[in-house]
Design an enzyme around this catalytic site. Structure first.
Site, short mmCIF file in Angstrom:
data_model
loop_
_atom_site.label_atom_id
_atom_site.label_comp_id
_atom_site.label_asym_id
_atom_site.label_seq_id
_atom_site.Cartn_x
_atom_site.Cartn_y
_atom_site.Cartn_z
N TYR A 4 -14.81 -55.85 14.05
CA TYR A 4 -14.06 -56.14 15.27
C TYR A 4 -12.57 -56.74 14.88
O TYR A 4 -11.58 -56.02 15.21
CB TYR A 4 -14.75 -57.12 15.95
CG TYR A 4 -13.77 -57.78 17.13
CD1 TYR A 4 -13.33 -57.14 18.14
CD2 TYR A 4 -13.32 -59.19 17.02
CE1 TYR A 4 -12.32 -57.74 19.01
CE2 TYR A 4 -12.75 -59.84 17.81
CZ TYR A 4 -12.15 -59.24 18.86
OH TYR A 4 -11.19 -59.69 19.73
N LYS A 40 -8.83 -54.92 15.27
CA LYS A 40 -7.93 -55.56 16.24
C LYS A 40 -6.62 -55.80 15.03
O LYS A 40 -5.44 -55.64 15.52
CB LYS A 40 -8.31 -56.95 16.67
CG LYS A 40 -9.27 -57.09 17.76
CD LYS A 40 -8.95 -56.28 19.09
CE LYS A 40 -7.84 -57.13 19.85
NZ LYS A 40 -7.71 -56.74 20.92
N THR A 75 -6.17 -61.30 18.74
CA THR A 75 -7.03 -62.84 18.38
C THR A 75 -6.68 -63.24 17.07
O THR A 75 -6.18 -62.65 16.09
CB THR A 75 -8.49 -62.01 18.35
OG1 THR A 75 -9.44 -62.84 17.89
CG2 THR A 75 -8.72 -60.74 17.45
N ASP A 76 -7.24 -64.36 16.96
CA ASP A 76 -6.90 -65.23 15.87
C ASP A 76 -7.88 -64.65 14.76
O ASP A 76 -7.78 -65.01 13.47
CB ASP A 76 -7.08 -66.65 15.89
CG ASP A 76 -8.59 -67.36 16.53
OD1 ASP A 76 -9.43 -66.35 16.81
OD2 ASP A 76 -8.59 -68.28 16.28
N GLU A 77 -8.88 -63.96 14.85
CA GLU A 77 -9.86 -63.43 14.00
C GLU A 77 -9.23 -62.50 13.06
O GLU A 77 -9.55 -62.40 11.84
CB GLU A 77 -11.07 -62.67 14.56
CG GLU A 77 -11.75 -63.79 15.72
CD GLU A 77 -13.04 -63.21 15.93
OE1 GLU A 77 -13.76 -62.37 15.19
OE2 GLU A 77 -13.45 -63.82 17.23
P1 NAD Z 1 -14.18 -58.06 27.30
O1 NAD Z 1 -14.95 -57.48 26.37
O2 NAD Z 1 -14.74 -58.98 28.38
O3 NAD Z 1 -13.49 -57.11 28.32
C1 NAD Z 1 -13.06 -55.80 27.72
C2 NAD Z 1 -12.66 -54.73 29.01
O4 NAD Z 1 -12.14 -53.75 28.37
C3 NAD Z 1 -13.82 -54.49 29.75
O5 NAD Z 1 -13.75 -54.72 31.10
C4 NAD Z 1 -14.25 -53.15 29.26
O6 NAD Z 1 -14.57 -52.11 30.31
C5 NAD Z 1 -12.78 -52.62 28.99
N1 NAD Z 1 -12.73 -51.34 28.17
C6 NAD Z 1 -13.32 -51.38 26.80
N2 NAD Z 1 -13.22 -50.01 26.36
C7 NAD Z 1 -12.30 -49.43 26.98
C8 NAD Z 1 -11.67 -48.21 27.00
N3 NAD Z 1 -11.60 -47.16 26.01
N4 NAD Z 1 -10.68 -47.83 27.87
C9 NAD Z 1 -10.44 -48.86 28.84
N5 NAD Z 1 -11.11 -49.99 29.31
C10 NAD Z 1 -11.84 -50.16 28.20
O7 NAD Z 1 -12.90 -58.78 26.45
P2 NAD Z 1 -11.88 -59.88 26.82
O8 NAD Z 1 -12.91 -61.12 26.19
O9 NAD Z 1 -11.64 -59.99 28.23
O10 NAD Z 1 -11.05 -59.68 25.80
C11 NAD Z 1 -9.71 -58.99 26.12
C12 NAD Z 1 -8.83 -59.02 25.00
O11 NAD Z 1 -8.52 -60.32 24.68
C13 NAD Z 1 -9.37 -58.19 24.12
O12 NAD Z 1 -8.40 -57.22 23.44
C14 NAD Z 1 -10.04 -59.20 23.06
O13 NAD Z 1 -9.83 -58.78 21.44
C15 NAD Z 1 -8.85 -60.24 23.16
N6 NAD Z 1 -9.22 -61.57 22.87
C16 NAD Z 1 -10.22 -62.07 23.33
C17 NAD Z 1 -10.87 -63.66 23.16
C18 NAD Z 1 -12.10 -64.13 23.53
O14 NAD Z 1 -12.25 -65.16 23.38
N7 NAD Z 1 -12.57 -63.43 24.65
C19 NAD Z 1 -9.89 -64.26 22.04
C20 NAD Z 1 -8.87 -63.73 21.64
C21 NAD Z 1 -8.23 -62.42 22.06
#
Ligand code: NAD
Length: 349
Positions: free
Chosen positions: A174, A178, A149-151
């Site tokens: 968070y 990351k 993430t950009d965070e």
């Molecule tokens: P989300 O919270 O919607 O989904 C996370 C998934 O991971 C869920 O299905 C959850 O059940 C699973 N999970 C959590 N803990 C687990 C574990 N211990 N073992 C197996 N599975 C597990 O997240 P998202 O928004 O889809 O984000 C996905 C990735 O992208 C993350 O790594 C996040 O940091 C990154 N990201 C998200 C955004 C955003 O805007 N949503 C932006 C940049 C980066």
């Protein structure tokens, strides 16, 4: 551990994609399966509160897709999956992802995001490599793609942009978790010569996002005629990217990104939270006007700011645009209409 469908397609390359019952992963899997015939996707997901298998209904019967319920921190399970499916690539989405929850309960963020990432990358290294900088011949092209993430870069002033060289300065549990996971991936590249890439993306929006996040909350609250909570003065800025454009960027980096490189992905669509809520209410007013209010905007309610709330994030995506030819297909104005239509279907059915 649940094996839903028992077979994966023979002679295909099997890759482990973690956390696909969540928002971005569940947009990524159908896109990827549709585009590539020669991959099997093994989805390892713990189905925490954030995971929902209904997000992947369209893939359930696909012989190139298999769901396994389990924890990325469970080394025994991860080793078994690598062995059983002879995993030849990893795209790692699984994480605890909601900043507010990390303020309330940081421990699980460290466990999943740090220890879980360590477990995955360590098992991948052991499965693919003989010794540092020496891949087993049959695994020589195997790559670990870490989704971040950009965070991790912290907060910005009014003009700068995050580049891949911006120093890390995470501010929430968070983003700190990351950032730590990014560093672990980097160390496996540098110490063992594991083939890694990292993508750091800005805020995503689109279908299948969990109800707790900003855009689904605005839509849901508006439709229920309830107060729409906006943190602080509503002037925090995020750089919004339509989720499918992120998925396309991941695909591109996974297949053509340069080993050991980091790529920032962002839509050049900076918006304050107030602009977001304003845009959504304007569209909702036209599509499903309220019976009691002249505009859904009347529901906007400012609430106490999030602790340590970063003021501004904005991505400079020049590297992925210039070196890999990535470009977002959607801008905020087009993406938000598709997004609202999807949630209207969800919340009104
Ligand atoms: P989300 O919270 O919607 O989904 C996370 C998934 O991971 C869920 O299905 C959850 O059940 C699973 N999970 C959590 N803990 C687990 C574990 N211990 N073992 C197996 N599975 C597990 O997240 P998202 O928004 O889809 O984000 C996905 C990735 O992208 C993350 O790594 C996040 O940091 C990154 N990201 C998200 C955004 C955003 O805007 N949503 C932006 C940049 C980066």
């Amino acid at each position: 551990m649940t094996y839903k469908n028992t077979f994966v397609k023979k002679n295909n390359k099997s890759i482990l994609v973690t956390g696909c019952a969540g928002f971005i992963g569940s947009n990524f899997v159908p896109y990827f399966l549709d585009k590539y015939e020669n991959y099997n996707i093994i989805n390892l997901d713990l189905l925490t509160y954030a995971g929902d298998l209904r997000n992947l209904k369209e893939c359930e019967d696909n012989v190139r897709y298999k769901f396994i319920k389990g924890d990325i921190c469970n080394r025994e399970l991860v080793e078994l999956i690598f062995k059983k499916y002879d995993i030849k690539g990893v795209i790692h989405f699984a994480a605890e992802s909601h900043v507010d929850n990390s303020i309330e309960n940081p421990g699980v963020f460290i466990e999943t995001n740090v220890n879980g990432t360590f477990t995955l990358v360590d098992v991948a290294k052991n499965h693919w490599m003989e010794k540092p900088f020496n891949y087993k011949p049959e695994y020589k092209d195997c790559r670990f793609h870490h989704i971040s993430t950009d965070e991790v870069y912290g907060t910005l002033n009014e003009t700068d942009l995050f580049t891949e060289d911006t120093p890390y300065a995470p501010n929430s549990p968070y983003s700190a978790s990351k950032a730590s996971s990014d560093m672990i991936i980097r160390s496996y590249q540098e110490t063992y010569g594991l083939n890694t890439v990292i993508t750091n993306c800005s805020n995503n929006y689109g279908p299948k996002q969990h109800d707790e996040k900003l855009i689904p909350t605005i839509i849901r609250k508006a439709l229920a005629d309830e107060a729409i909570p906006i943190y602080g003065d509503g002037k925090n800025i995020r750089d919004w990217l339509y989720v499918l454009d992120h998925c396309k960027g991941i695909d591109l980096v996974y297949h053509t990104g340069k080993q050991s490189n980091v790529y920032n992905i962002g839509g050049r669509n900076e918006r304050t939270n107030l602009q977001i809520v304003d845009a959504i209410c304007t569209i909702l007013d036209k599509k499903v006007s309220s019976k009691t209010l002249s505009s859904y905007k009347d529901l906007i309610t400012f609430v106490e700011d999030r602790a340590g709330h970063d003021r501004r994030y904005a991505i400079d995506a020049t590297k992925i645009e210039d070196t890999l030819g990535w470009k977002a297909d959607n801008n905020f104005n087009t993406g938000i209409v598709k997004t609202i239509e999807w949630y209207l279907e969800k919340y009104e059915s």
